[in-house]
Design a protein around this motif. Sequence first.
Motif, short mmCIF file in Angstrom:
data_model
loop_
_atom_site.label_atom_id
_atom_site.label_comp_id
_atom_site.label_asym_id
_atom_site.label_seq_id
_atom_site.Cartn_x
_atom_site.Cartn_y
_atom_site.Cartn_z
N ARG A 168 0.09 14.81 0.99
CA ARG A 168 0.23 16.05 0.21
C ARG A 168 -1.13 16.59 -0.24
O ARG A 168 -2.02 15.84 -0.55
CB ARG A 168 1.08 15.76 -1.03
CG ARG A 168 2.51 15.43 -0.64
CD ARG A 168 3.47 15.72 -1.76
NE ARG A 168 4.75 15.10 -1.46
CZ ARG A 168 5.75 15.04 -2.32
NH1 ARG A 168 5.63 15.57 -3.52
NH2 ARG A 168 6.87 14.46 -1.98
N ILE B 8 -8.33 5.01 -2.61
CA ILE B 8 -8.97 5.86 -1.59
C ILE B 8 -8.52 7.31 -1.79
O ILE B 8 -7.33 7.57 -1.95
CB ILE B 8 -8.53 5.43 -0.16
CG1 ILE B 8 -8.71 3.93 0.03
CG2 ILE B 8 -9.29 6.22 0.90
CD1 ILE B 8 -7.92 3.38 1.23
N ALA C 89 0.83 -1.21 0.00
CA ALA C 89 0.00 0.00 0.00
C ALA C 89 0.86 1.26 0.00
O ALA C 89 2.05 1.21 0.31
CB ALA C 89 -0.93 0.00 1.21
N SER C 90 0.23 2.35 -0.39
CA SER C 90 0.89 3.66 -0.42
C SER C 90 -0.12 4.70 0.05
O SER C 90 -1.31 4.54 -0.19
CB SER C 90 1.32 4.02 -1.85
OG SER C 90 2.08 2.99 -2.44
N HIS C 91 0.36 5.75 0.69
CA HIS C 91 -0.53 6.86 1.02
C HIS C 91 0.26 8.16 1.08
O HIS C 91 1.49 8.14 1.22
CB HIS C 91 -1.33 6.61 2.30
CG HIS C 91 -0.53 6.28 3.53
ND1 HIS C 91 -1.09 5.77 4.67
CD2 HIS C 91 0.80 6.39 3.79
CE1 HIS C 91 -0.15 5.60 5.58
NE2 HIS C 91 1.00 5.96 5.08
N SER C 92 -0.46 9.24 0.94
CA SER C 92 0.21 10.55 0.89
C SER C 92 -0.63 11.61 1.57
O SER C 92 -1.85 11.67 1.39
CB SER C 92 0.45 10.95 -0.57
OG SER C 92 0.98 12.27 -0.64
N SER D 272 -4.68 10.72 -0.29
CA SER D 272 -4.69 9.73 -1.37
C SER D 272 -4.02 8.47 -0.87
O SER D 272 -3.05 8.52 -0.11
CB SER D 272 -3.99 10.26 -2.63
OG SER D 272 -2.64 10.60 -2.36
N ALA D 273 -4.56 7.33 -1.28
CA ALA D 273 -4.00 6.05 -0.85
C ALA D 273 -4.39 4.98 -1.85
O ALA D 273 -5.41 5.09 -2.54
CB ALA D 273 -4.50 5.68 0.55
N LEU D 274 -3.55 3.96 -1.93
CA LEU D 274 -3.80 2.85 -2.84
C LEU D 274 -3.30 1.57 -2.16
O LEU D 274 -2.21 1.57 -1.58
CB LEU D 274 -3.04 3.09 -4.15
CG LEU D 274 -3.31 2.16 -5.32
CD1 LEU D 274 -4.75 2.27 -5.80
CD2 LEU D 274 -2.37 2.52 -6.49
#
Lengths: 329, 329
Positions: free
Chosen positions: A205, A233, A200-203, A216-218
């Motif tokens: 910014r 998301i 997963a990744s999220h930010s 933002s997230a995936l």
Amino acid sequence: MKVVIIGSSGHYNYAIEGIREDRDVTIVGVAPGSEGEDVSPAYRAACKIGHVPKVYDDYRIMLDEVKPDIAVVNCFFGHHARVTMQVLERGIHAFVEKPVATTFEDLEQLKEAHSRSGVHLAAMFGIRYSAHFITAWNLVKDGVVGEIRLMNAQKSYKLGQRSDFYKSRSTYGGTIPWVGSHAIDWLYWFSGQKFESVFASHSTRYNLEHGDLEVSALCHFTFSNEVFGSVSIDYLRPKQAPTHDDDRLRLVGTRGVLEVRNGKVYLINDDIDGIREVPLLPKQNIFIDFLRQIRGEGECLVTVHDSFYVTEACLKARQSADEGKVIRF
Amino acid sequence: MKVVIIGSSGHYNYAIEGIREDRDVTIVGVAPGSEGEDVSPAYRAACKIGHVPKVYDDYRIMLDEVKPDIAVVNCFFGHHARVTMQVLERGIHAFVEKPVATTFEDLEQLKEAHSRSGVHLAAMFGIRYSAHFITAWNLVKDGVVGEIRLMNAQKSYKLGQRSDFYKSRSTYGGTIPWVGSHAIDWLYWFSGQKFESVFASHSTRYNLEHGDLEVSALCHFTFSNEVFGSVSIDYLRPKQAPTHDDDRLRLVGTRGVLEVRNGKVYLINDDIDGIREVPLLPKQNIFIDFLRQIRGEGECLVTVHDSFYVTEACLKARQSADEGKVIRF
């Protein structure tokens, strides 16, 4: 049956809607679950449907005085687990906002507290009961898409101006556990598979001064039997969009593709020509289903196991995003 | 200008459609690029638009005899690189089916061959030129969604009965490079960001006796500036579906969300109320754009760099899926 509401920061309305239909349930108390939490929205909602709950400053005193059958827990998200442990230790059934815990340690302690308690616990995966999702669920159970192989889920929200507790990881828990938990639940619920790994990744910014809140997230989940699922998301849905949220789910199976989009259900499969919009079943209410289990009249669609397992998946996804590596189950 | 077509297994039709509009281009030869490849479809397509190409058994002999300006390469996918190297070494411009290589070694050798050649090369990312994608591209360039933060791309195909060369990794290359390459290109093209990492999964289960061919796949890319993108790929689109493919792209930006779906473009942003279906620009043709660059009249939208970089991303995604780990760029 006596119900208390702890906190006012989540979906206490599931309980309000369910209780409105049930003359044998009384809301007897309301109290904050987190320091500084305003519980007047839950209090007013209870009054509006004809109940006159007593308002407490301390939910533990309320639990001890009132001795309710059920506690509805929806305080700041980082405090769900701590409050729910107090509920379970008193042998009270717990209807808890998701995620039921925001750290692995809390989740483990909560599981232990539950296993000692002998009561029921369910996370508020209330979207399962919406007309579109319950319709999709019935279709999938009937085999319209065959074996599910690939899933794409989406949660997209307007950000607006969020309360201060959203701005800190310790009180908010993170966007993957808060917003994403619904979609992670859909993947698990529909596929019937076990989680195997997550990347997963999220930010944070462009979060418009919302501190730790990720906009933002995936997530990329792998499940048993080589089933895969994505969760997208965001809090970037424009102000002018026609609805607050844009929930979607696409299920790709061996004999059909089913989609939930815009509150509707679309099906393509080997039995029909073209794309069919499926008529919706009536929506249901999660709290009524919760009451049914407590009364011994059936099993709640959201089990204790689901509530804990999906929370674990959320926390592992958040860990993956924090650390930039694959987390195995 | 003289053009030859090598192979008949890919999108030679992009060239046919472009050449139909251009009286200064002649298709002078057709030859297989892979052993056992039937080139009669490309031959017939050339005849149909008024050309009478000579048919060769050996494309190298054809290249040496005919000395074309351009070779259109679309043989079995695993042989694109090897054939294109022969083309480049003769100083002939190469219009090549994607992926331009199916192994890292081939890709490196191809890059070297290109850098020595001084000619133009473009991968057949022809979907960029469709009415819906070129419309979306122009909107994004105009800033309608602000900064892109999150992307979800989808490729869904009917499987049908595929030629034997699809059934072996060595000739087919894999579903992520073949079907997924378009979607991976969109993420890169629209975001304008650099690839940073990929985690991917794929499965051959339920492929109806198609050997190595993966029928479901999922990729999770991270890009520079904390931009993320998912690619969902399947061959599970039901026979009865209204179209062969179901291409989709969703771009979530800081001031809007743009979607390509069902050949249409939908926009929500801060300037408009609700969801707007955007009128489409006319479709363009990638081969005409390719000719334009060769004639010194402009730069092809698909650059040499794009062609190689997206291929590298496809191969890294496939490697991730094969090995079950994150691959960094």
